[in-house]
Design a protein around this motif. Structure first.
Motif, PDB file in Angstrom:
ATOM      1  N   TYR A   7       0.808  -1.305  -0.209  1.00  0.00           N
ATOM      2  CA  TYR A   7       0.456  -0.041  -0.155  1.00  0.00           C
ATOM      3  C   TYR A   7       0.939   1.080   0.035  1.00  0.00           C
ATOM      4  O   TYR A   7       1.814   1.297   0.887  1.00  0.00           O
ATOM      5  CB  TYR A   7      -0.638  -0.072   1.520  1.00  0.00           C
ATOM      6  CG  TYR A   7      -1.749  -0.605   1.302  1.00  0.00           C
ATOM      7  CD1 TYR A   7      -3.369  -0.124   0.655  1.00  0.00           C
ATOM      8  CD2 TYR A   7      -1.955  -2.061   1.487  1.00  0.00           C
ATOM      9  CE1 TYR A   7      -4.340  -1.286   0.660  1.00  0.00           C
ATOM     10  CE2 TYR A   7      -2.598  -3.668   1.339  1.00  0.00           C
ATOM     11  CZ  TYR A   7      -4.714  -2.558   0.997  1.00  0.00           C
ATOM     12  OH  TYR A   7      -5.452  -3.626   1.013  1.00  0.00           O
ATOM     13  N   GLU A  69      -7.327  -2.383   4.932  1.00  0.00           N
ATOM     14  CA  GLU A  69      -7.107  -1.476   5.490  1.00  0.00           C
ATOM     15  C   GLU A  69      -6.503  -0.718   7.086  1.00  0.00           C
ATOM     16  O   GLU A  69      -5.965  -0.068   6.284  1.00  0.00           O
ATOM     17  CB  GLU A  69      -7.829  -0.462   4.208  1.00  0.00           C
ATOM     18  CG  GLU A  69      -7.280   0.939   3.652  1.00  0.00           C
ATOM     19  CD  GLU A  69      -8.373   2.069   3.010  1.00  0.00           C
ATOM     20  OE1 GLU A  69      -8.067   2.529   2.153  1.00  0.00           O
ATOM     21  OE2 GLU A  69      -9.603   1.695   2.790  1.00  0.00           O
ATOM     22  N   SER A  98      -5.255   5.567   1.128  1.00  0.00           N
ATOM     23  CA  SER A  98      -4.300   4.468   0.624  1.00  0.00           C
ATOM     24  C   SER A  98      -4.383   4.157  -0.868  1.00  0.00           C
ATOM     25  O   SER A  98      -5.712   3.893  -0.993  1.00  0.00           O
ATOM     26  CB  SER A  98      -3.805   3.177   1.557  1.00  0.00           C
ATOM     27  OG  SER A  98      -5.738   2.625   2.154  1.00  0.00           O
ATOM     28  N   ASP A 100      -3.925   0.410  -3.289  1.00  0.00           N
ATOM     29  CA  ASP A 100      -3.246  -0.942  -3.131  1.00  0.00           C
ATOM     30  C   ASP A 100      -2.374  -1.150  -4.298  1.00  0.00           C
ATOM     31  O   ASP A 100      -3.071  -0.242  -5.340  1.00  0.00           O
ATOM     32  CB  ASP A 100      -4.176  -1.546  -2.655  1.00  0.00           C
ATOM     33  CG  ASP A 100      -3.329  -3.525  -2.990  1.00  0.00           C
ATOM     34  OD1 ASP A 100      -2.865  -3.661  -3.837  1.00  0.00           O
ATOM     35  OD2 ASP A 100      -4.686  -3.938  -2.644  1.00  0.00           O
TER      36      ASP A 100
END
Length: 111
Positions: A7, A69, A98, A100
């Motif tokens: 991430y 997350e 964030s 991915d």
């Protein structure tokens, strides 16, 4: 077996109230923490402007598919607090987002 991903996390925050010594120290280090040094790394980078109103922290967090997350954001914020403390300051009002990296799709232009 779970697979792994990374991430990219961007945390924004404000410096806790600064005394004159902290302010002077941050200003002395400001050239090393400007926008041109902004990078996503596993150690993380702190960036701020000379106004000392706030900062950004960019970090890469390795994770498995089982990691939530929320866990990733929590880890990033803990690293941000530690990085700002290492600069001699405290922080407030952390907000993180964030991405991915495994979910990013690259669009190629047709020839």
């Amino acid at each position: 077996m779970s697979s792994s991903t990374t991430y990219q996390v961007l945390t924004r925050g404000k410096f806790a109230p600064l005394d004159e010594e902290q302010r002077a120290s941050l200003l002395a280090q400001a050239d090393n923490h400007g926008v041109l040094s902004a990078r996503f790394t596993e150690e993380g980078t702190v960036n701020y402007e000379r106004g000392l109103h706030g900062f950004t922290f960019r970090v890469l967090i390795p994770a498995t598919d089982d990691d939530t997350e929320e866990l990733v954001l929590s880890q990033a914020e803990e690293l941000a607090v530690a990085a700002v403390a290492k600069l001699g300051a405290g922080c407030l009002d952390l907000k993180s987002v964030s991405t991915d990296l495994a979910s990013i799709k690259i669009k190629r232009k047709g020839r």
